[in-house]
Design an enzyme around this catalytic site. Structure first.
Site, PDB file in Angstrom:
ATOM      1  N   GLU A   1     -35.028 -53.367  25.088  1.00  0.00           N
ATOM      2  CA  GLU A   1     -34.950 -52.169  25.014  1.00  0.00           C
ATOM      3  C   GLU A   1     -35.029 -51.469  22.821  1.00  0.00           C
ATOM      4  O   GLU A   1     -34.058 -50.757  22.849  1.00  0.00           O
ATOM      5  CB  GLU A   1     -34.340 -51.527  25.544  1.00  0.00           C
ATOM      6  CG  GLU A   1     -34.333 -51.295  26.733  1.00  0.00           C
ATOM      7  CD  GLU A   1     -33.587 -51.250  27.827  1.00  0.00           C
ATOM      8  OE1 GLU A   1     -34.287 -50.094  29.116  1.00  0.00           O
ATOM      9  OE2 GLU A   1     -32.470 -50.919  27.628  1.00  0.00           O
TER      10      GLU A   1
HETATM   11  C1  ACM Z   1     -32.119 -53.968  30.689  1.00  0.00           C
HETATM   12  O1  ACM Z   1     -31.819 -53.272  32.095  1.00  0.00           O
HETATM   13  N1  ACM Z   1     -32.193 -52.935  29.902  1.00  0.00           N
HETATM   14  C2  ACM Z   1     -32.417 -55.611  30.809  1.00  0.00           C
END
Ligand code: ACM
Length: 503
Positions: free
Chosen positions: A307
């Site tokens: 992310e």
């Molecule tokens: C995640 O759940 N951002 C690895």
């Protein structure tokens, strides 16, 4: 003959034949064998039943433990319970897992305590059976982490991934960058208190895990999820980058947006990034990796990579190529979330952690496959089945829903080798993560983890098919864990679909 799948065992052993009745247990039952597993057995039986197995010299029955590498594959064991117990481990881990099985066979009925008679031969399907605990969004102290290790290793998990840094806080002492814990550790999500592990705390966790055959994998999440680093060292990070979903989500939850240099307590993601074009950033990464490597006997350091929406793609690729190389240079194997596979030249042999869905979306499958093309392998943390922080039902008070709502059956019915188009041999096993945005206590964590971690344990340990390797058998066997969890003060969600036993 009683069928194996009606025995009180999770995960299901490779082979099990039930005998007749029980072997009674009393203070005259002696344990023979000098392995650490023998002491762990005595201790666990005492806590569960009040019976001290070595308290009498006048022996009427015995439990013998020994090691013989020829009985099973690594981590395997054979266990015979008749009028005596004979447990043979292929190695120390095998003895430990045989003890966990024996403890599940320990039952109380009107005549008292006894072991269900059985002949068992067992060994794991996957060498990688992991759980993850996020200690950033909420912090859990050393004793809480030890309790988490006890309850998960009892299900034969053998890796503990600790998510040690995120936007909300930095949780591990790093001597060369002391302000990380001085300035960026005291806060947590929802305005709850934070905390951090001193190096001695961390070593204590690692030793406790090792005694239960669990390898600790420390994660420093980079280059995103790094807002807290900027609270300590503003020169290492960029200003927060606002994205539409962050703004919408913050509004929905009534959480303030991140502000540079100030603690961030919300749950929004994708706004933070370290500075990719400053050499100081790589000095920081190397120092942190080196200090983590020095106190981590296990072979892995996890560098995150998920992310990183605030990091331009070319910068992200450049960063993760360097970061994965740094981990190897410091003597460890890098592990990274699957997005890191977008970068062409990640260090060869880097292990990827897939957290996409059972039907992969967008570029997730290709990113995961790239780890394999680079000589690495994959850990499956398939989010819509294996994430332990998703709600059980839409109205469950704890947990999130972005990946899925995951009831116990959904958690049980998935196959790690069927998600991605890679050779089965590239799948090391699974890891079930617990993200802690909504869990304000260890009890909250436990209610999300149990019973679903038991489903993940069976997927990781037990053969893919065989008598009893199905939902109808699993739900009945799972119900027999309730008395063990209750006596260990492990909280669990008493899901309606499970016939919970009382003893
Ligand atoms: C995640 O759940 N951002 C690895």
């Amino acid at each position: 003959m009683v069928l194996p799948h009606s025995m009180p065992l999770v995960p299901l052993p490779a082979s099990a034949i039930a005998g007749d009745g029980r072997m009674p247990l009393s203070v005259t039952t002696r344990v023979i064998g000098d392995s650490p597993a023998a002491a762990q057995l005595i201790d666990a039986v005492l806590r569960r039943s009040g019976i001290h197995l070595t308290s009498s010299a006048e022996q009427t029955s015995e439990i013998s433990l020994r090691i013989d590498a020829s009985v099973a594959a690594p981590e395997g064991y054979t266990l015979s319970v008749s009028d005596t117990v004979e447990l043979v481990g292929a190695d120390e881990a095998g003895l430990f897992y045989g003890v966990q099985t024996l403890l599940q066979l320990l039952r109380q009925d009107d005549e008292g305590w006894g072991f269900v008679r059985a002949e068992i031969a067992d060994a794991p399907r996957f060498g990688r059976r992991g759980v993850m605990l996020d200690v950033t969004r909420h912090f859990f102290d050393v004793d809480e982490v030890k309790k988490f290790i006890d309850s998960t290793s009892a299900l034969k998990f053998n890796h503990l991934h600790l998510h040690l840094s995120d936007d909300q806080g930095w949780r591990i002492q790093i001597d060369s960058w002391p302000k990380l814990t001085e300035l960026a550790s005291s806060t947590a999500s929802l305005g709850d208190p934070g905390g951090f592990y001193s190096k001695d705390d961390y070593r204590e966790i690692v030793a406790h895990a090792a005694a239960r055959h669990m390898v600790v994998i420390p994660e420093i999440d980079l280059p995103g999820h790094t807002h807290a680093i900027g609270v300590a060292y503003p020169e290492l990070v960029e200003d927060p980058v606002m994205n539409d979903s962050l703004i919408a989500e913050s509004e929905r939850l009534g959480q303030p947006l991140p502000v540079a240099g100030e603690p961030y307590l919300g749950w929004g993601v994708g706004h933070s990034s370290v500075r990719i074009h400053e050499e100081r950033t790589y000095e920081f990464v190397r120092d942190v990796v080196r200090e983590l490597a020095e106190m981590t006997p296990g072979p892995y350091i996890h560098i995150g990579g998920d992310e990183s929406l605030g990091t331009p793609q070319a910068d992200f690729d450049h960063f993760v190529e360097r970061a994965t190389a740094i981990v190897f240079e410091e003597g460890k194997i890098p592990v990274a979330w699957h997005e890191v596979g977008a970068a062409k030249d990640i260090a060869e042999g880097t292990i990827g952690q897939y957290w996409g869905k059972t039907t992969p979306e967008g570029s997730h499958a290709a990113e995961a496959a790239h780890f394999v093309e680079r000589g690495g392998a994959l850990i499956m943390s398939t989010a819509d089945v294996a994430y332990l922080d998703m709600k059980y039902t839409a109205d469950y008070p704890l947990g999130l829903t972005w990946a899925a709502i995951i009831d116990v059956r959904t958690a049980y019915e998935w196959e790690p080798t069927s998600v991605l188009d890679v050779p089965d041999s590239a799948i090391l096993g699974i890891e079930a993560p617990l993200w802690s945005e909504t869990t304000r206590s260890l009890s909250d964590v436990e209610r999300l983890v149990f019973p679903r971690a038991a489903a993940q344990a069976e997927i990781a340990w037990s053969a893919r098919t065989g008598p009893g390797r199905d939902w109808e058998s699993f739900r009945v066997r799972l119900g027999t864990l309730a008395p063990l969890w209750k006596s260990g003060q492990v909280d669990f969600h008493p899901a309606e679909e499970i016939p919970w036993s009382t003893r």
